[in-house]
Scaffold this active site. Structure first.
Site, PDB file in Angstrom:
ATOM      1  N   SER A  76      -7.736  21.893   2.475  1.00 16.40           N
ATOM      2  CA  SER A  76      -9.075  21.386   2.162  1.00 16.40           C
ATOM      3  C   SER A  76      -9.378  21.289   0.674  1.00 16.40           C
ATOM      4  CB  SER A  76     -10.144  22.248   2.847  1.00 16.40           C
ATOM      5  OG  SER A  76     -10.226  21.925   4.214  1.00 16.40           O
ATOM      6  N   LYS A  79     -10.640  17.938  -0.385  1.00 20.60           N
ATOM      7  CA  LYS A  79     -12.047  17.530  -0.400  1.00 20.60           C
ATOM      8  C   LYS A  79     -12.650  17.550  -1.797  1.00 20.60           C
ATOM      9  CE  LYS A  79     -12.947  18.988   4.376  1.00 20.60           C
ATOM     10  NZ  LYS A  79     -11.880  19.936   4.732  1.00 20.60           N
ATOM     11  N   SER A 136     -17.093  22.761   4.406  1.00 18.06           N
ATOM     12  CA  SER A 136     -15.747  22.179   4.502  1.00 18.06           C
ATOM     13  C   SER A 136     -15.602  21.295   5.737  1.00 18.06           C
ATOM     14  CB  SER A 136     -14.673  23.285   4.529  1.00 18.06           C
ATOM     15  OG  SER A 136     -13.420  22.769   4.166  1.00 18.06           O
TER      16      SER A 136
END
Length: 404
Positions: A76, A79, A136
């Site tokens: 993640s 992101k 997230s």
């Protein structure tokens, strides 16, 4: 819809090309130098992360590292780039925080961590960004990608364009979420560079990275960055985890005027990534300090005090005979604590400078030394432009140059 998305993509790519100026390239190439071992300092803490980096955001000085360029699964941390692309679109006026994004079935079905948006609903860009940054949410990331570029695959192309512009040489994206893909990769160094870009290019949105929780549709979820609860100086950025990647964390903290970025990749669990990141940050703040020595286009003597060499250059064949010298951007150095008074500056000016000369044109080098070692080298540039002189001046100077 598809045509509008392609037009938007073309505009974004043109913007990226226009933004890749020579000065930006110079800054990228000079960012990420190891600390000069001019004065003995304690060794970095012994941590278990297979890849990590600790770097000062302003000087670009690396204070600790282990295999910082090794490709790694970002999970993640991806992101961060998704958000960065959206921030650029917001700043360019292509989209707005209050835009209502229609949630597709593709976004709604995305697996992994979620913000819990519903298919067919309309959610503001502002909420999707918080759902992606704080919670997230993979569903939020896909929805934002589709809103900006029409589909996630096209959005990933924009992400890679941005990575190239920022000098992220060991990074490649195939999606907006960080979900496993054999071609997805980043590095500790690249993640630190991206963190720097987020913090410095878009400070108006950076506050979301320090937000501890976000509630959407009655569901409150907490930020996975545990350092936000452990250290008030920490204000970002992003965690990541998959089975292949392990536990990743890009973090940043500011104490006084000094800001550090730490990246740890592949730790064993969530607590380990927080603890090891905290150890790195504490080490950097305890044993080093960063100083802004000179501001862009500030007279050198005013900033550094008396310098043995002259701080101006002879301009041949110009309507002025001398050019004042300076630096074209703010100059920061990171050095061991309590060594500021031991810094020494020297300048080296090009032998022959012939008009016309443009403001900001490189004309030499400024070196900053500590204990005899160069800790920073910066181009010296013209503080002002000098036009070509008249015929008489050009003839006289041409004669003088023959004897130089």
């Amino acid at each position: 819809m598809r045509n509008s998305a392609l037009r938007l993509l073309s505009a974004v790519l043109l913007g990226l090309c226009a933004a890749a100026t020579a000065s930006a390239a110079d800054e990228i190439s000079s960012w990420g130098r190891p600390i000069v071992d001019a004065v003995p300092t304690p060794s970095p803490p012994s941590i278990e992360a297979p890849s990590f980096i600790l770097v000062d955001i302003d000087s670009g000085t690396i204070l600790a590292q282990r295999r910082p360029h090794e490709p790694w699964k970002p999970a993640s941390l991806t992101k961060m780039m998704t958000a960065y692309v959206v921030f650029r679109e917001l700043s360019a006026g292509h989209i707005d925080l209050d835009d209502e994004v229609s949630i597709s079935e593709q976004a709604w079905r995305t697996q992994g961590s979620r913000m819990f948006v519903e298919v067919g609903s309309h959610v503001a860009v502002r909420d999707l960004l918080q759902g992606m940054i704080i919670q997230s949410g993979n569903d939020a990331a896909v929805a934002l990608a589709e809103h900006v570029a029409g589909d996630e695959r096209t959005f990933a192309q924009v992400m890679n364009q941005e990575a190239e512009r920022l000098g992220m040489k060991n990074t490649h994206y195939t999606n907006a979420t960080g979900l496993p893909d054999s071609e997805m990769r980043t590095s500790a160094f690249d993640s630190a560079r991206l963190a720097k870009a987020i913090i410095q290019d878009h400070p108006e949105y950076y506050g979301w990275y320090s937000q501890r929780s976000f509630t959407y549709a009655g569901i409150e979820q907490h930020n996975r960055n545990r350092l936000l609860w452990r250290d008030e100086s920490v204000d970002g950025l992003k965690t990541g985890h998959t089975r292949a990647a392990g536990y990743n964390l890009t973090s940043s903290a500011q104490r006084g005027d000094m800001r550090l970025i730490a990246v740890v990749l592949g730790t064993a669990n969530a607590n380990a990534r927080a603890q090891q990141s905290h150890q790195l940050l504490n080490y950097g703040f305890r044993f080093f300090e960063t100083h802004r020595l000179v501001s862009a286009f500030q007279p050198l003597e005013e900033a550094l005090g008396p310098i043995e060499e002259p701080v101006r250059a002879r301009a041949w064949k110009g309507d002025e005979q001398h050019i004042e010298l300076g630096v074209g951007r703010d100059l920061f150095v990171t050095i061991p604590r309590r060594e500021r008074q031991n810094l020494r500056a020297s300048i080296h000016v090009d032998d022959r400078i012939v008009a016309p000369v443009e403001r900001g044109e490189p004309l030499g080098t400024l070196e900053i030394r500590l204990a005899g070692e160069v800790v920073h080298s910066e181009p010296l540039v013209a503080m002002h432009g000098v036009d070509e002189g008249g015929l008489w001046r050009r003839v006289i100077d041409d004669i003088w140059l023959r004897f130089q």
